[in-house]
Design a protein around this motif. Structure first.
Motif, short mmCIF file in Angstrom:
data_model
loop_
_atom_site.label_atom_id
_atom_site.label_comp_id
_atom_site.label_asym_id
_atom_site.label_seq_id
_atom_site.Cartn_x
_atom_site.Cartn_y
_atom_site.Cartn_z
N SER C 252 75.86 34.31 49.10
CA SER C 252 76.54 34.42 47.81
C SER C 252 77.38 33.18 47.52
N ARG C 255 75.63 29.40 42.96
CA ARG C 255 75.67 30.13 41.70
C ARG C 255 74.37 30.82 41.38
N PHE C 256 73.26 30.35 41.91
CA PHE C 256 71.97 30.81 41.44
C PHE C 256 71.29 31.72 42.46
N SER C 257 70.20 32.36 42.02
CA SER C 257 69.53 33.33 42.88
C SER C 257 68.87 32.65 44.08
N SER C 258 68.82 31.32 44.03
CA SER C 258 68.24 30.58 45.14
C SER C 258 69.21 30.41 46.30
N LYS C 262 68.99 28.53 50.18
CA LYS C 262 69.90 27.40 50.43
C LYS C 262 70.87 27.72 51.56
#
Lengths: 313, 313, 313, 313
Positions: C252, C255-258, C262
């Motif tokens: 978490s 910022r993104f769903s990736s 990452k």
């Protein structure tokens, strides 16, 4: 039932001037009605999305109906939004509106339970006999989740109590599809919601628009409608570019999709027409957004002054 | 405000027995309340999604509150749904519920305008001082479009007037995420909506469920809750398989997402407990679906008879 | 076709160590395979979502298949993702994988054109005769837009070439529904994607998980699987709380769903196992996120040390 | 890089004539290219959505590029779709297209992983230096899930290697918003995807359309473009009504969103131009739909004969 009237032109979705959570800004309401009517609009639509209807108490909605119909005093037809999740409350409000002198009611699909299209057809079939006024259907899928699909419109539109459709889906393929179906219903009005699409829909045969910006600059939208109805696409492009300027600035100032209503109320407050109080779950623009809006407003007024005589917009 | 009570166990979301569009089936309501309470449930939740609340007139909602509270007569706590697009109507209903003897109110986000999470937080902050009863938040994103995100819950849950959360999102990652946040709020109840997920949530630390099927077979859900709370995962699997049987048959008979409520009412009608009339935009199961439901019901009762003494489910 | 193997346990979806846009980090790949296998996992899944497969060139995918199969050297079965918008490319990759020694292939629906469920069934029917390896179906609706609906699974699962399903929808009602259907397909493996749901699915009869976190801490997920398979729900809760800690922090951070991929690569880089280069359209965590991840990692390792012997996780 | 050319007019998105799963219908391809070019179109776009590009093997895509460029032989510019989930494969295809004589490439966002807008900007920034041809961006959110938002376009459009945008979102508010931004980029072409919107976009300043129906009736769309560019809105309405007839019949015959491509190929097969074989996951119209399409086709041809000389459409 009173006979359906074919609407044409600009029917602004009036914002609801509020003084506090459950209190109308009644002076502001009078000024706003006069401001809009002075622009030459063809009707007035209250208790729609721009009017924050679902956020208002039923008591306040009834007061707004009374005061608006009384203020308009039959100068233009008043349409009243009765969209509700409860069938009974929709009917109650329609009856109240008829008593007060409104000329039509506007209804989007009930927006809590996701109904199937067959259920929507049955819903409309049950509703019409209970309504004392002609019905304009209303698509607003971003807020109601579902809309009246083309086949649904085709199946209900033979009912003469359905006077027309206001489409705020922004889906122009849908809009053109309906136009094809409606070739033989000459008395049916097909109105577009998003004002950015007013020019092209009227150029290609639509009947007019329920343009939020007509709360602010009614003559701009009336002129755009007239230019499009006359096929003057050069004038349409000129006026359309001011509409886009408004859309790209006033309506895009805040972070959320509610920015359009907040922006409308902020300008009306800056212009001294009415209070910018918003019903929950929203709040008015705060200082930074208000200052930005003021700056945008000045630029827009300069553009308007170029294409219109300064005092008439 | 009356003190928040920590809820645990099965709090059925009661369907609303209707005799006609705006008329309660009052005999059916009495029988239904007694049928549910006889199953040993831990509370009763009226005017939720299963109760078709948004489709009912406010008059009928008030009548339902009165009759239910009176019939329950404090044997278990009654919770009342006050979800509304209008802040003022939510408060009105909460005050009415408190007067009638309810012990809590339940609120999903206002569901017409898509608010941002910051606006939701402000909404809850404004609402709580106006409420006479402890508040259970409610996620139902399939119907309200938005839900209380984890960070939003984290920011509002320190307010002791918020008694808990009922999550019907079906998103178990979300549910587990909240459990982590809630380690230090021991008095906060975390209840799950979809009954298919009751077993696992309670096994892993949830507080119970708002299980629609408990309108039909309250003891099944109470037993499943107890088995899970005791960590008997073998018993959980056995009872869970009947819950899935109900879900795969009764709730999956119709075409639309409203099948769950229609299925619940159809079974209650087959069992002679109450009328299966549905408020618009829905209608009861027709003959084919009713016959299919009857067949499914017989099979489910046979399974129940195997795992329970026949007379006690 | 080689015979379908029933998979059980933890089959990590391996990230793809990259040194540059179209270049494997081959040393990192060796270390990563050994790190994962040392944790006692039951299989290895390459070229899935966590493996960034759709972002890689076909040349690099083939190189990864070769190197991984060679490094694993039949210690555990290797499964290869062949999801593609092109039927022919899926078959090409499956044939390549079979030659290289893989034991199965994994396929989500083709993800550009939105197919109907009937078209999906036909797609799978056409595909199976072309595949040299058993097929595991894969639901990943957030990325592919559509998923294999329960009725679709019911219609294709009698084909013995379909070995199982990996469900990453996060929809536990769906998962339990499938379990009901699959009672008579004992050789079919039902695996869960989101690791936050591993405990409960295995407790209630699922076969295991394709847990991204097993790239980092393989023994944690193997232990959680074993505890759940043995019905030790107390141990499940204890290990599950570390899984949630990882989910709430490492996954978490961005910022993104990736963020999940990452975060996985960032930890592997911090641990000196492999490079954290990401294929376009993503890039590795930058300094701020990396430092935050390092801090989270230290806290997680402390928790792991409490429940495991420090050297074995 | 070759200099960007400003495109104007009708650039049909050519369907890909297939004889079998991985085999071009090469005779059909020759006839189709000649049929389209005979209609006076301004360019040709291959390997887009209508061309089923994502469903084709890379080998077949390269063969199609070769054969089409060779057949067109520089009579009009050929644009090649390079949309891919893999950056490297997009670049590979662009280089191949440049070698073969194409004049531009077209790219929608990578469509597996949901990237953020910042990541999209970086993606485009990385891609442009690798491309040997000018780039037209492409919005197709129904298939790629995300699109280039207005602010993203604003940030990348100063790069002169970006020649234009093809917008198939159907969102006319978006389209008009871009027009405002693009006032100072006179060499940038703004093309509309849905042919139902061709008339209005060109009337109001758009540069043309990538109209699927131009595979069938190229002269109809060229004439509609010319009428709109000349501001003859009466002629626009007349031709637009035939376009809507095609849309309401040919494209609406099947159940799924793939009906447009299936309908295009079915008509081309009925006309003896090329095979109607579809790549998986789709299949050609079956007998019932084919017969219905034939009937619609006759009616459309009668309408075309009224507004055009029979032999020229």
């Amino acid at each position: 039932m009173s006979e359906a009237i074919k609407l044409k032109g600009i029917i602004p979705p009036m914002v609801t001037p509020l003084a506090a959570r459950d209190q109308l800004d009644s002076g502001g309401l009078e000024r706003l009605v006069e401001h809009i009517l002075a622009g030459g609009v063809h009707g007035l639509f209250i208790l729609g999305t721009s009017g924050e209807a679902p956020s208002l108490s039923y008591r306040l909605r009834r007061e707004l109906i009374d005061r608006t119909c009384s203020q308009v005093d039959e100068r233009v037809p008043v349409l009243v939004g009765i969209t509700d999740t409860s069938f009974v409350e929709s009917v109650n409000l329609a009856c109240y509106a008829a008593e007060a002198g409104a000329k039509g009611v506007v209804l989007a699909p009930p927006y809590y339970f996701p109904a199937g299209q067959d259920e929507l057809i049955e819903y409309v079939d049950h509703l019409i006999p209970e309504l004392p006024l002609p019905l304009t259907l209303y698509n607003m899928p971003s807020h109601t989740k579902l809309m009246f699909e083309p086949e649904t419109i085709r199946r209900v539109m033979d009912n003469s109590a359905i006077a027309g459709l206001k489409d705020s889906s922004g889906d122009m393929v849908y809009f053109h599809r309906l136009q094809t179906f409606l070739r033989n219903r000459r008395d049916f009005h097909l109105l577009v919601g998003p004002e950015e699409l007013l020019g092209e829909t009227v150029l290609l045969g639509g009947d007019g628009g329920v343009s939020g910006g007509a709360n602010l600059f009614p003559r701009l939208y009336v002129s755009l409608y007239e230019a499009a109805a006359a096929g003057s696409h050069r004038r349409v492009k000129e006026l359309q570019s001011i509409v886009m300027h408004i859309s790209n600035t006033i309506y895009s100032t805040g972070r959320f999709s509610s920015s359009i209503i907040k922006g409308l109320k902020c300008v009306l407050s800056l212009e001294g027409i009415c209070n910018d109080f918003m019903a929950e779950p929203f709040h008015r623009f705060r200082r930074v957004e208000r200052e930005r809006t003021e700056k945008h407003l000045r630029a827009i007024k300069r553009e308007l002054a170029v294409v219109f005589d300064r005092n008439t917009v």
